[in-house]
Scaffold this active site. Structure first.
Site, PDB file in Angstrom:
ATOM      1  N   HIS A  64       0.875  -1.175   0.000  1.00  0.00           N
ATOM      2  CA  HIS A  64       0.000   0.000   0.000  1.00  0.00           C
ATOM      3  C   HIS A  64       0.910   1.222   0.000  1.00  0.00           C
ATOM      4  O   HIS A  64       1.632   1.446   0.965  1.00  0.00           O
ATOM      5  CB  HIS A  64      -0.904  -0.013   1.230  1.00  0.00           C
ATOM      6  CG  HIS A  64      -1.806  -1.220   1.284  1.00  0.00           C
ATOM      7  ND1 HIS A  64      -3.052  -1.236   0.705  1.00  0.00           N
ATOM      8  CD2 HIS A  64      -1.630  -2.455   1.807  1.00  0.00           C
ATOM      9  CE1 HIS A  64      -3.606  -2.437   0.875  1.00  0.00           C
ATOM     10  NE2 HIS A  64      -2.761  -3.189   1.536  1.00  0.00           N
ATOM     11  N   HIS A 234      -2.536 -12.576   1.410  1.00  0.00           N
ATOM     12  CA  HIS A 234      -2.147 -12.789   2.820  1.00  0.00           C
ATOM     13  C   HIS A 234      -2.969 -13.858   3.568  1.00  0.00           C
ATOM     14  O   HIS A 234      -3.671 -13.552   4.520  1.00  0.00           O
ATOM     15  CB  HIS A 234      -2.186 -11.485   3.603  1.00  0.00           C
ATOM     16  CG  HIS A 234      -3.371 -10.597   3.310  1.00  0.00           C
ATOM     17  ND1 HIS A 234      -4.665 -11.041   3.314  1.00  0.00           N
ATOM     18  CD2 HIS A 234      -3.429  -9.287   2.992  1.00  0.00           C
ATOM     19  CE1 HIS A 234      -5.469 -10.041   3.024  1.00  0.00           C
ATOM     20  NE2 HIS A 234      -4.747  -8.971   2.821  1.00  0.00           N
ATOM     21  N   ASP A 307       2.383  -6.977   2.358  1.00  0.00           N
ATOM     22  CA  ASP A 307       1.208  -6.214   2.810  1.00  0.00           C
ATOM     23  C   ASP A 307       1.655  -4.963   3.561  1.00  0.00           C
ATOM     24  O   ASP A 307       1.066  -4.575   4.572  1.00  0.00           O
ATOM     25  CB  ASP A 307       0.283  -7.080   3.688  1.00  0.00           C
ATOM     26  CG  ASP A 307      -1.088  -6.429   3.882  1.00  0.00           C
ATOM     27  OD1 ASP A 307      -1.365  -5.410   3.224  1.00  0.00           O
ATOM     28  OD2 ASP A 307      -1.871  -6.949   4.703  1.00  0.00           O
TER      29      ASP A 307
END
Lengths: 444, 341
Positions: A64, A234, A307
């Site tokens: 992200h 994930h 992640d």
């Protein structure tokens, strides 16, 4: 422009290479691998990789980057800097920015920012539904033309099986992998940690493993129905891995990734209400962690993805219930992956497979994840023996939300090369190389 | 046996040893007498400031802490969520830091979110007392329950104790389970399956059982604790109706026939008459509900005294220290309504 990565140990599972060799990169692409002693072009710049592992550049399928919209947490520039410092040559950016990446304009903006920064290669992932609202399909065709590599509504699960089916069928037409954050909202709503003994002790609302398992099974059933490519983000539970294992046995195009914190920590770490232990999916119990290690060992898990989820200290400084989910991960993932190598869970080759070979295949990133001739000259140079301690104050990320500050590691990425250009060199690289030389001298 | 309590904060019972719990109860016993005097005040915390920081509505607990502080001669200041700046968007941490700048000697915190007092304890210098955090712990409630049981049963070790109701969301249940099992009691919990997860048995190492039927939990019990059903949770549909709850999980006189002959009944309040407990029992001879409230003052005096006193001079120490831990426990001076110790 020629770069010779000399005296290293080349590991490339895509062609079964695992030997002391040199690697020649010309004009940003792999020219060839050379046996020891084979003459190299005289005009090549030499990168001394004595005692180090030379692997195809690592690809993180799940980060992200927060730009556009939340630049106070991270920018593409700071995220890409953290990526190369952690050994990643490519990063795939999730679409939950502001605005959501559901339009070609946003996709092109992310690509352009990535190019301008010129560190890790940035691959945008497009939204699966408009605004990631879970109701209407996004313009996947337009997005693919603009440069997305997969579609996802990460952060939330696709709400209904019907919507997921339609998305899979449509994405299949563009050969895009559908990435799902498996979590049945009706089971997970309000939860802030893994449901089990520790959530009961701490009085925190739990997210049961079944929330992930229900959706993982749903997605695998739909992959069977639609023949689409599904990639489970994930995975953190035994049941999700069982679903993937079964799907693979059936020959379905189902893959999955695991995030390092999910094998490195358990739900017990939440005991002090440390918001850097608040993750989604949550840190699970020992039993689930055992299943993840098994999946890493037996090949059920295809990829390691960070992640990476930067958040501002003010947000993470709230009460546990109020703080956002997620931690940064780009700079600690390879260190945590080396734990697995040193503990004998996986081999070095398998590590490269999990971080480079398979990720390239899962998102069809052509000419990456391999050192075949004419592939991009993206290289991750590893030192399996380097001992270091993570100091978050020196992190390249804009955010500081990590549970691994002060943790010791053995094994690191010590140099990162993108398209034949050294974009990251460990601050102690000269000292590391010198010690390798003296070890080799002593060895002889 | 521990002869002191050296912790800076009181965040939960789970962290405490049996010795520390016993020391707190013994100290509370010595403070019980203060409230029976005509002049209900000792100078133990004169010149010290206790802030009651309540982010969640509470009458009983806040009043109890306030009275406890005042009977110790501390200056007690109450801040409740409606009057605080939280509604203006200030974070918990900023609120606490601002209060801390006013140099309190102790901050008593009640918050709807589990772990909020731990958060403050990490960031602030003042001792923090957890007055209830979400579904996590309510340590002073468990201490006053323990004090009440000791008063009427003379001991906690070896007793069978049933806790009935919404265990899942109950901080009172958690703190009591920790306290009672640490002191050697056997605890059985029961309630609707949606509110009593089977995994609850793993909450502590030993001494806890999860029963499906409340009759099984009450069988042979020396103490029955009833938890309040929080009506606001009804919309989450943990059970179909209040009516069904009262029929299947409410405590009725017939249930007590299964219990030990001298069973005592407790409830942390406020009670929902006719729902989790019938009025006959709540007002009956076995009910200790009001004794619990009385003991709450003594327990909170003990906790505030031990945490807020800071560094006393020798002179102060000599003049204000209570007479030391009580002798034999269970020396209840009165035997109320026919219940014998």
């Amino acid at each position: 422009m020629k770069l010779l990565i000399a005296n290293g140990y080349v590991i490339d599972p895509s062609q079964g290479l695992n030997a002391g060799m040199d690697l020649l990169i010309e004009d940003g692409r792999v020219a060839r691998v050379l046996d020891r002693g084979e003459p190299a072009p005289k005009d090549a710049e030499v990168f001394d990789a004595t005692g180090l592992m030379v692997a195809p550049g690592f690809i993180d399928l799940h980060v992200h980057l927060r730009e556009p919209g939340q630049e106070y947490k991270e920018t593409i520039a700071t995220g890409a800097a953290a990526a190369v410092a952690g050994g990643w040559t490519s990063i795939c950016a999730m679409p939950n920015t502001d605005p959501v990446n559901d339009s070609p304009a946003v996709t092109r903006f992310i690509l352009e920012q990535g190019e301008r920064v010129g560190l890790a290669k940035v691959f945008p992932i497009g939204a699966l539904t408009k605004g990631s609202g879970g109701k209407e399909l996004s313009e996947m065709g337009e997005l693919k033309d603009a440069g997305i590599v997969a579609v996802s509504d990460d952060g939330r699960s696709v709400p209904t099986a019907g919507m997921m089916r339609r998305a899979m069928e449509y994405a299949r037409g563009f050969d895009l992998a559908v990435v799902d954050h498996c979590q049945d909202h009706s089971l997970s709503a309000g939860g802030v940690m893994h449901e089990g003994r520790w959530s009961l002790i701490l009085g925190l609302r739990g997210i049961p493993a079944a929330a992930e398992e229900v959706d993982a099974n749903r997605d695998c059933a739909l992959a069977r129905l639609t023949s689409a490519r599904v990639h489970l983000a994930h995975v953190s539970t035994r049941g999700a891995l069982e679903a993937i294992r079964r799907a693979k046995e059936l020959g379905l195009r189902a893959t999955c990734e695991v995030a390092p914190h999910h094998w490195a920590l358990t739900d017990e770490a939440v005991a002090d209400y440390d918001t850097n232990m608040k993750l989604n999916p949550p840190l699970r119990s020992r039993d689930h962690v055992g299943a993840l290690l098994e999946g890493l060992r037996d090949g059920t898990i295809d990829a390691i993805a960070t992640d990476h989820a930067p958040h501002h200290a003010d947000e993470k400084g709230l009460e546990f219930d109020q703080a956002p989910f997620g931690i940064t991960g780009l700079e600690t993932a390879v260190g945590l992956a080396f734990d697995l190598v040193h503990q004998g869970v996986i081999s070095l080759e398998r590590l490269v497979e999990l971080c480079a070979t398979n990720p390239a295949r899962i998102f069809s990133l052509e000419e990456r994840g391999t050192l075949r001739k004419n592939s991009w000259g993206d290289i991750t140079i590893l030192d399996p023996d380097h001992q270091w301690t993570f100091d978050v104050s020196k992190s390249k990320s804009k955010s500081r939300n990590t549970p691994f500050d002060g943790r010791s590691f053995k094994g690191a990425a010590v140099a990162t090369i993108v398209a034949g250009r050294v974009v990251y060199l460990h601050p102690d690289f000269a000292r590391i190389t010198a010690s390798k030389h003296s070890q080799f001298a002593a060895g002889r | 046996m521990s002869t002191t309590f050296n912790r800076k904060h009181l965040l939960g019972i789970r962290d405490l040893s049996a010795e520390e719990i016993t020391y707190l109860l013994d100290t509370a016993e010595t403070f019980r007498d203060v409230s029976r005097r005509e002049i209900k005040k000792v100078p133990a915390l004169r010149g010290r400031t206790v802030i009651n920081l309540f982010f969640e509505a509470s009458t009983r607990t806040r009043t109890s802490f306030e009275i406890a502080a005042k009977r110790l001669s501390a200056d007690a200041v109450n801040i409740s969520v409606s009057t605080s700046s939280v509604s203006k968007g200030e974070t918990l941490l900023d609120t606490a830091r601002n209060l801390e700048a006013m140099a309190p000697d102790c901050i008593v915190v009640r918050h709807s979110m589990a772990g909020a007092p731990h958060h403050l304890a990490r960031m602030c210098n003042a001792p923090i007392v957890n007055a209830g955090d979400g579904s996590h712990e309510h340590p002073t409630q468990a201490l006053l329950d323990g004090l009440t049981i000791r008063e009427y049963k003379g001991r906690i070790d070896g007793l069978n104790i049933a806790i009935i109701g919404d265990i899942l969301h109950s901080r009172v249940a958690r703190s009591n389970i920790h306290l009672l099992t640490k002191l050697g009691a056997t605890v059985r919990v029961a309630g609707p399956g949606t509110l009593v997860p089977a995994e609850f048995a793993e909450l502590v190492e030993h001494g806890l059982r999860v029963e499906q039927r409340i009759e099984d939990a009450i069988e042979g019990a020396d103490v029955v604790m009833i938890l309040r059903i929080q009506r606001e949770r009804q919309n989450a549909a943990f059970f179909p109706s209040m009516r069904e709850y009262s029929v299947h999980y409410g405590l009725h006189p017939s249930h007590l026939e299964r219990a030990s002959r001298d069973v005592i009944v407790m409830h942390p309040g406020p009670i929902n008459r006719g729902i989790e407990i019938s009025s006959e029992i709540a007002d009956g001879s076995r009910s200790l509900i009001l004794d619990q409230v009385t003991n709450g003052i003594a327990v909170r005096m003990a906790v505030l005294y031990l945490l807020a006193r800071g560094n006393h001079s020798a002179h102060e120490e000599a003049s204000v220290k209570p007479a030391g831990p009580a002798g034999p426990v269970g020396n209840a001076k009165r035997v109320r309504k026919g219940i014998r110790a």
